[in-house]
Design a protein around this motif. Structure first.
Motif, PDB file in Angstrom:
ATOM      1  N   VAL A   9       0.827  -1.204   0.000  1.00 44.66           N
ATOM      2  CA  VAL A   9       0.000   0.000   0.000  1.00 44.66           C
ATOM      3  C   VAL A   9       0.864   1.257   0.000  1.00 44.66           C
ATOM      4  O   VAL A   9       1.825   1.368   0.766  1.00 44.66           O
ATOM      5  CB  VAL A   9      -0.931   0.018   1.239  1.00 44.66           C
ATOM      6  N   ALA A  10       0.504   2.198  -0.856  1.00 47.36           N
ATOM      7  CA  ALA A  10       1.147   3.512  -0.888  1.00 47.36           C
ATOM      8  C   ALA A  10       0.322   4.487  -0.071  1.00 47.36           C
ATOM      9  O   ALA A  10      -0.914   4.500  -0.150  1.00 47.36           O
ATOM     10  CB  ALA A  10       1.274   4.011  -2.316  1.00 47.36           C
ATOM     11  N   GLN A  58      -2.560   8.266  -7.663  1.00 48.61           N
ATOM     12  CA  GLN A  58      -3.296   9.527  -7.661  1.00 48.61           C
ATOM     13  C   GLN A  58      -4.238   9.674  -6.467  1.00 48.61           C
ATOM     14  O   GLN A  58      -4.900  10.696  -6.335  1.00 48.61           O
ATOM     15  CB  GLN A  58      -4.103   9.651  -8.963  1.00 48.61           C
ATOM     16  N   ARG A  59      -4.306   8.646  -5.611  1.00 51.42           N
ATOM     17  CA  ARG A  59      -5.092   8.728  -4.378  1.00 51.42           C
ATOM     18  C   ARG A  59      -4.381   7.919  -3.319  1.00 51.42           C
ATOM     19  O   ARG A  59      -3.543   7.071  -3.636  1.00 51.42           O
ATOM     20  CB  ARG A  59      -6.529   8.219  -4.574  1.00 51.42           C
ATOM     21  N   HIS A  60      -4.695   8.200  -2.079  1.00 55.61           N
ATOM     22  CA  HIS A  60      -4.016   7.513  -0.977  1.00 55.61           C
ATOM     23  C   HIS A  60      -5.007   7.298   0.160  1.00 55.61           C
ATOM     24  O   HIS A  60      -5.863   8.156   0.401  1.00 55.61           O
ATOM     25  CB  HIS A  60      -2.827   8.341  -0.483  1.00 55.61           C
ATOM     26  N   PRO A  61      -4.875   6.149   0.863  1.00 56.08           N
ATOM     27  CA  PRO A  61      -3.980   5.021   0.570  1.00 56.08           C
ATOM     28  C   PRO A  61      -4.428   4.291  -0.686  1.00 56.08           C
ATOM     29  O   PRO A  61      -5.604   4.333  -1.060  1.00 56.08           O
ATOM     30  CB  PRO A  61      -4.100   4.146   1.807  1.00 56.08           C
ATOM     31  N   LEU A  62      -3.479   3.590  -1.340  1.00 56.60           N
ATOM     32  CA  LEU A  62      -3.779   2.891  -2.584  1.00 56.60           C
ATOM     33  C   LEU A  62      -2.960   1.611  -2.671  1.00 56.60           C
ATOM     34  O   LEU A  62      -1.746   1.622  -2.465  1.00 56.60           O
ATOM     35  CB  LEU A  62      -3.446   3.786  -3.783  1.00 56.60           C
ATOM     36  N   VAL A  63      -3.641   0.500  -2.980  1.00 54.87           N
ATOM     37  CA  VAL A  63      -2.947  -0.750  -3.269  1.00 54.87           C
ATOM     38  C   VAL A  63      -2.290  -0.603  -4.638  1.00 54.87           C
ATOM     39  O   VAL A  63      -2.956  -0.283  -5.625  1.00 54.87           O
ATOM     40  CB  VAL A  63      -3.916  -1.945  -3.283  1.00 54.87           C
ATOM     41  N   LEU A  64      -0.986  -0.831  -4.711  1.00 62.17           N
ATOM     42  CA  LEU A  64      -0.260  -0.693  -5.968  1.00 62.17           C
ATOM     43  C   LEU A  64      -0.327  -1.994  -6.775  1.00 62.17           C
ATOM     44  O   LEU A  64      -0.921  -2.972  -6.351  1.00 62.17           O
ATOM     45  CB  LEU A  64       1.189  -0.306  -5.686  1.00 62.17           C
TER      46      LEU A  64
END
Length: 329
Positions: A9-10, A58-64
């Protein structure tokens, strides 16, 4: 179904970070299909997203993770049922939709491709976004010419994911393929994929003349910048150059001379928003035309637990071929 699962996750609070976390289905996007993810990949774009070298997320948190393959475990979509094997490429995964670096995914079925029977879930990610992009590049090249026998096809970034699959596909179709790479130690590997000749990328990577000796009937470029500019300048009359990457850079320091004096055509190739009809053609052609023995030779297994540490390697050009990420490891 497990109540929790692992994900990469980012997050961006005061600064950008990326790490492994434990999530539940409640953390995922809304969607009418839930997938048990078996495999993903490590691509150049993934490296940019994981390291934060470019603002991919472009959004957070985000699974990469820009792609994944797996098995449907729940569906309210008319075209999918539990047990169907599917693949997801692009459509904003790892940008504004949760991506494939998680053991579960939930998404609109409109964004999924049902895998051909002859492609396993692991093979789907050995192909991955890179191989699918390579096929889109081959399709673009063929739709405008040249045909096999018309002259050599240059493939830049040849030892990378797109380049290596493109070489295998083009050679299988009867084209004479010349591979450009900065890793001349990979000559034997590229030869095994079907490359007829190999040139050092240094020949192409510096600023060159706007119009150069005609060499290529066509080009599959994965690199951009001066490499793409020189490839265009060296393309024969009526030749076609496809562009799908920017490993060297996003700039194009070229002139109009090859276009107006040699009728060279430059065709962009996008894999992210490609329409579904084109995707289905690409995946069905991959099932029929890609040599799966060569696919095995140009791919390697990468445990999910090592993705974070290997991301800088792909940006540095140290990853050969296709990294298949096993979400179970």
């Amino acid at each position: 179904m497990s109540d929790s699962f692992n994900a990469l996750v980012a997050r961006k609070d005061h600064s950008y970070s990326c790490d492994y976390e434990t999530l539940t289905l409640d953390d995922l996007d809304a969607g009418d299909v839930t997938v048990s993810v078996d495999y993903s990949t490590l691509n150049f774009k993934d490296g940019l997203a994981i390291t934060g070298a470019a603002p991919i997320a472009q959004r957070h948190p985000l699974v990469l993770g820009i792609d994944y393959s797996g098995t449907v475990i729940d569906s309210q979509h008319a075209d999918f049922s539990a047990g169907d094997r599917v693949v997801m490429n692009g459509y904003g995964a790892s940008e504004y939709l949760h991506g494939g670096y998680a053991q579960r995914a939930r998404v609109s079925g409109d964004l999924l491709v049902k895998l051909p029977d002859s492609i396993s879930n692991a093979q789907a990610m050995a192909i991955g976004t890179a191989g699918y992009t390579a096929m889109l590049s081959v399709m673009a090249l063929q739709s405008n010419g040249p045909a096999p026998g018309d002259g050599p096809i240059l493939v830049t970034g040849a030892a990378g994911g797109v380049g290596s699959v493109a070489i295998s596909l083009l050679a299988g179709l009867g084209y004479e393929v010349v591979a450009s790479t900065g890793r001349m130690s990979e000559a034997e590997f590229l030869d095994s994929l079907g490359a007829a000749d190999i040139v050092d990328r240094a020949v192409l990577s510096e600023r060159g003349k706007p119009l150069q000796k005609e060499q290529w009937a066509g080009v599959v470029d994965c690199v951009g910048s001066h490499t793409l500019a020189n490839a265009i300048a060296q393309t024969r009359y009526d030749g076609v150059v496809t562009a799908c990457g920017l490993a060297q850079g996003a700039d194009l320091p070229a002139t109009v001379m090859p276009f107006i004096l040699r009728s060279v055509r430059l065709q962009g190739v996008d894999s992210v928003q490609a329409p579904m009809a084109r995707r289905l053609i690409a995946w069905n052609r991959l099932a029929k035309e890609l040599d799966m023995d060569k696919l095995e030779a140009l791919s390697f297994d990468l445990p999910f637990s090592e993705v974070l540490s290997r991301a800088p390697d792909i940006l540095a050009g140290k990853v050969r071929g296709r990294a298949v990420v096993d979400l179970a490891r």
